[in-house]
Design an enzyme around this catalytic site. Structure first.
Site, PDB file in Angstrom:
ATOM      1  N   GLU A 161       0.832  -1.213   0.000  1.00 16.57           N
ATOM      2  CA  GLU A 161       0.000   0.000   0.000  1.00 16.57           C
ATOM      3  C   GLU A 161       0.867   1.263   0.000  1.00 16.57           C
ATOM      4  O   GLU A 161       1.026   1.925   1.021  1.00 16.57           O
ATOM      5  CB  GLU A 161      -0.971   0.007   1.189  1.00 16.57           C
ATOM      6  CG  GLU A 161      -2.058  -1.037   1.056  1.00 16.57           C
ATOM      7  CD  GLU A 161      -3.161  -0.889   2.100  1.00 16.57           C
ATOM      8  OE1 GLU A 161      -4.321  -1.212   1.777  1.00 16.57           O
ATOM      9  OE2 GLU A 161      -2.875  -0.463   3.234  1.00 16.57           O
ATOM     10  N   GLU A 268      -6.211  -7.084  -1.510  1.00 15.89           N
ATOM     11  CA  GLU A 268      -6.812  -6.958  -0.179  1.00 15.89           C
ATOM     12  C   GLU A 268      -8.254  -6.505  -0.318  1.00 15.89           C
ATOM     13  O   GLU A 268      -8.532  -5.532  -1.033  1.00 15.89           O
ATOM     14  CB  GLU A 268      -6.073  -5.931   0.684  1.00 15.89           C
ATOM     15  CG  GLU A 268      -4.676  -6.315   1.109  1.00 15.89           C
ATOM     16  CD  GLU A 268      -4.097  -5.338   2.122  1.00 15.89           C
ATOM     17  OE1 GLU A 268      -4.885  -4.688   2.857  1.00 15.89           O
ATOM     18  OE2 GLU A 268      -2.862  -5.232   2.183  1.00 15.89           O
TER      19      GLU A 268
END
Length: 335
Positions: A161, A268
């Site tokens: 991320e 995710e």
């Protein structure tokens, strides 16, 4: 006759391997699993029988696992572990169950995400040229250890991320030239071990097309090398229902493929553990959005820590019930 049978058997084996590699990814990040088991957590099927966690996930249609790796982690139950050795052991266990493996490098000693991208303590005072070597050597060492153990991961994430970059401040998006070099060092290390491993670059908020265009336009300008765009998708964190954002996710998935000519994968996703029907519908819609990407360039969907029950982790976006049984929301992966 024996030779003909051997040829047929080899052909069937080859075809099954090829099919497995090209089949739609349905998976879970299960980095907490070794710690959960070490603390005595027990997993149960719907009929109340105790069962191995990965088997429970397989029974719900999952075929892949994602494992994070930290550089020098501590022993904290929820924010430690995930060392190279623990990751190798977990990857080997998953592969023996016929599951595909993704490795997720955080380049930190603990959680790296959009709010924090802390360098490992051992690298804290290193110069930028030394940091480039650190990324290469750490990546090469972990992937080599996996391969030596008999596991070649299908995918490797270089950074977790990273809309603001990684290994701050040197690898911040305030300095794209340096971030690009760090990402390419990770890519080169992976390919040095096995050129067939696919490298993923991962950004959060998968429904936010502007964020993704900004990041990957810059990555393109810096000649960053990668194979797949990884996306997180959590309507919960932006305080919206999936029904308000799923069209934006679908648009972004398609735009990434067209704009950068890369495959895409949701690495995710998660919904609220106490809103079972809503999370089931979120997963169904997400899987459908990825499958609709033209030319099979939407590769799959992975749930983040579905087994990480709130009673153990305090995490409310798991998909496990208080009685140790998987949430019916995970049935979305069966279909």
């Amino acid at each position: 006759m024996k030779n003909i049978l051997k040829i047929i058997a080899l052909f069937v084996l080859f075809a099954s391997c090829k099919s497995s590699k090209s089949s739609f990814v349905k998976g879970a990040d299960v980095g907490w699993l070794p710690q959960m088991e070490a603390t005595g957590y027990k997993f149960y099927d719907q009929d109340g029988t105790e069962k191995e966690c990965l088997q429970l996930l397989k029974d719900r249609g999952m075929n892949s696992v994602r494992l994070r790796v930290w550089v020098n982690p501590n022993d904290d139950k929820a924010s430690g572990h995930s060392s190279k050795d623990e990751t190798v052991a977990m990857a080997l266990r998953a592969q023996k169950m016929g599951m595909r493996v993704m490795i997720n490098f955080h380049y930190s000693d603990s959680w790296a995400d959009p709010a924090k991208q802390n360098k490992p303590a051992a690298w804290k005072n290193h110069t930028f040229p030394e940091l480039l070597n650190d990324v290469y050597n750490h990546t090469f060492e972990v992937i080599s250890a996996l391969k030596n153990a008999g596991v070649t991961p299908e995918w490797v994430q270089v950074g977790n991320e990273i809309p603001g970059g990684m290994m701050w401040p040197e690898g911040s998006t305030d300095n794209w030239n340096q971030l690009g070099q760090l990402l390419n060092k990770g890519y080169d290390a992976v390919k040095a071990v096995d050129k067939n491993i696919k490298v993923i670059v991962h950004v959060d908020e998968g429904n936010n097309n502007a964020k993704f265009r900004t990041f990957f336009d810059n990555a393109t300008a810096q000649n960053v090398r990668y194979d797949i765009i990884g996306l997180s998708y959590y309507p919960y964190w932006i305080k919206k229902d999936y029904s308000e954002t799923i069209a934006d996710l679908e648009f972004n998935l398609n735009d990434m493929v067209k704009r950068y000519n890369k495959d895409v994968m949701i690495v995710e996703v998660g919904g609220e553990d106490d809103k079972v029907q809503n999370t089931y519908e979120l997963l169904k819609a997400t899987i459908e959005a990825v499958k609709k990407v033209p030319n099979n360039r939407g590769l799959g969907v992975m749930y983040w820590e579905p087994q990480g029950a709130k009673s153990w982790s305090g995490y409310s976006l798991s998909a496990w019930q208080a009685d140790g049984k998987p949430s019916p929301a995970l049935d979305a992966f069966k279909e």
